[in-house]
Design an enzyme around this catalytic site. Structure first.
Site, PDB file in Angstrom:
ATOM      1  N   LYS A  54     -23.524  32.125 -25.313  1.00 35.59           N
ATOM      2  CA  LYS A  54     -22.820  30.853 -25.480  1.00 35.59           C
ATOM      3  C   LYS A  54     -23.338  30.147 -26.742  1.00 35.59           C
ATOM      4  CE  LYS A  54     -21.824  30.609 -20.608  1.00 35.59           C
ATOM      5  NZ  LYS A  54     -22.358  30.377 -19.279  1.00 35.59           N
ATOM      6  N   GLN A  98     -26.073  26.413 -15.941  1.00 31.81           N
ATOM      7  CA  GLN A  98     -25.820  27.801 -15.561  1.00 31.81           C
ATOM      8  C   GLN A  98     -26.096  27.996 -14.067  1.00 31.81           C
ATOM      9  OE1 GLN A  98     -24.522  30.121 -17.694  1.00 31.81           O
ATOM     10  NE2 GLN A  98     -24.475  31.625 -16.050  1.00 31.81           N
ATOM     11  N   ASP A 121     -17.317  23.033 -17.532  1.00 34.52           N
ATOM     12  CA  ASP A 121     -17.117  24.133 -16.587  1.00 34.52           C
ATOM     13  C   ASP A 121     -15.956  23.835 -15.640  1.00 34.52           C
ATOM     14  OD1 ASP A 121     -18.693  26.467 -16.611  1.00 34.52           O
ATOM     15  OD2 ASP A 121     -20.473  25.368 -15.952  1.00 34.52           O
TER      16      ASP A 121
END
Ligand code: GUN
Length: 303
Positions: A54, A98, A121
């Site tokens: 990322k 994460q 997200d």
């Protein structure tokens, strides 16, 4: 039948080029640089790889990024305090924590702490709700990547019988919601199979599009798919290591056998994986534009 191999690597590359150009324009016209903060707790090797790629993609596209890698022993208040700081930081437009988190941290508390406007997200309940009523700000990255793969590969979604295998909050549930909306690139009849489904093959055999995200190597075999179906494999299973110590990956679909029967199929690696990251970049760009009050012109991607 020779199946079309849907290359996520190629399609993601096209989208990266489009985003790179748009990010450069944003910088020139508005002196605005999108910023993403990633938060990783613990040292799970797969998560480290994801967070690393990322950051690399941010750099390649002109997005500012910050990595916050915390030890596995980090307690919940410390993590919540970091999120609070990032929520208030004007350089940061998107925050990604994460998953999975270590067991001693409550995932729901953490997702609720992220400002929904920075929730790139799309996991905050506010964003989950907006998606469900068909008015999303952020589409979750993996489902959105799958939808873009289908659209850009010319697969007709409207009116299709879609069977999703797996009901996770990250893939199965949001994807089902996206594909059933009465919108372009959606409007499908969606069935979701899971561990409580008594006969998964009964459902997959009648599907025009099968999307598999359950984390079981080669679970979908050739006898479970209809001739001419489209198969999207979200599974990333580590089934061993090469002599050089590199992970050997395998999807949830028995690729070699299934590809002989279907119209189109995604490989693992090189299918859904690269799409997830570009959709995160797209959401970070959108977050920066929304924070700056720049009108969202046309919705370019997906629903
Ligand atoms: N873990 C596996 N997939 C994802 C994802 O899309 N986002 C986050 N934050 N964690 C994940």
């Amino acid at each position: 039948m020779t199946a079309q191999i849907i290359s996520g690597t190629e399609i993601a590359k096209q989208i990266r080029e489009e985003l790179k150009q748009e990010i450069a324009e944003l910088r020139q016209k508005h002196n605005l640089v999108p910023g993403l903060a990633t938060v990783l707790v613990g040292d799970d090797p797969a998560s480290q790889v994801y967070v690393g790629s990322k950051a690399k993609t941010c750099k390649a596209l002109g997005i500012y990024s910050e990595r916050h890698d915390l030890s596995a022993e980090t307690d919940e208040p410390t993590l919540l305090a970091l999120i609070d700081r990032l929520n208030k930081d004007p350089k940061i437009h998107g925050i990604l924590v994460q998953l999975p988190l270590p067991k001693h941290i409550n995932e729901t508390n953490v997702l609720l702490a992220i400002d929904p406007k920075k929730d790139v997200d799309g996991f905050h309940p506010v964003n989950v709700g907006k998606l469900m009523i068909g008015e999303p700000d952020y589409l979750p990255c993996t489902p959105h990547g799958i939808q873009e793969l289908l659209i850009r590969s010319g697969v007709k979604i409207s009116g299709a019988e879609v069977v999703i295998v797996g009901r996770s909050n990250i893939v199965g549930k949001p994807l089902a919601n996206m594909l059933l909306q009465k919108k372009a690139g959606a409007n499908a009849t969606v069935t979701v199979c899971h561990t409580g489904t008594s006969d998964i093959a009964f459902h997959t055999r009648r599907a025009d599009i099968i999307i598999v995200a359950l984390g079981k190597p080669k679970f979908i075999t050739a006898d479970m798919v209809k001739e001419g179906a489209v198969v999207i494999d979200v599974g990333v299973n580590r089934i061993g290591k090469t002599a050089e110590g590199k992970a050997i990956l395998c999807g949830d679909v028995d690729f070699d056998a299934v590809k002989e029967k279907v119209k189109a199929i995604t490989p693992v690696p090189g299918g859904v994986g690269p799409m997830t990251i570009v959709m995160l970049m797209l959401n970070t760009l959108k977050a920066a534009k929304m924070a700056a009050g720049l009108a969202q012109e046309e919705v370019k991607y997906g629903i």
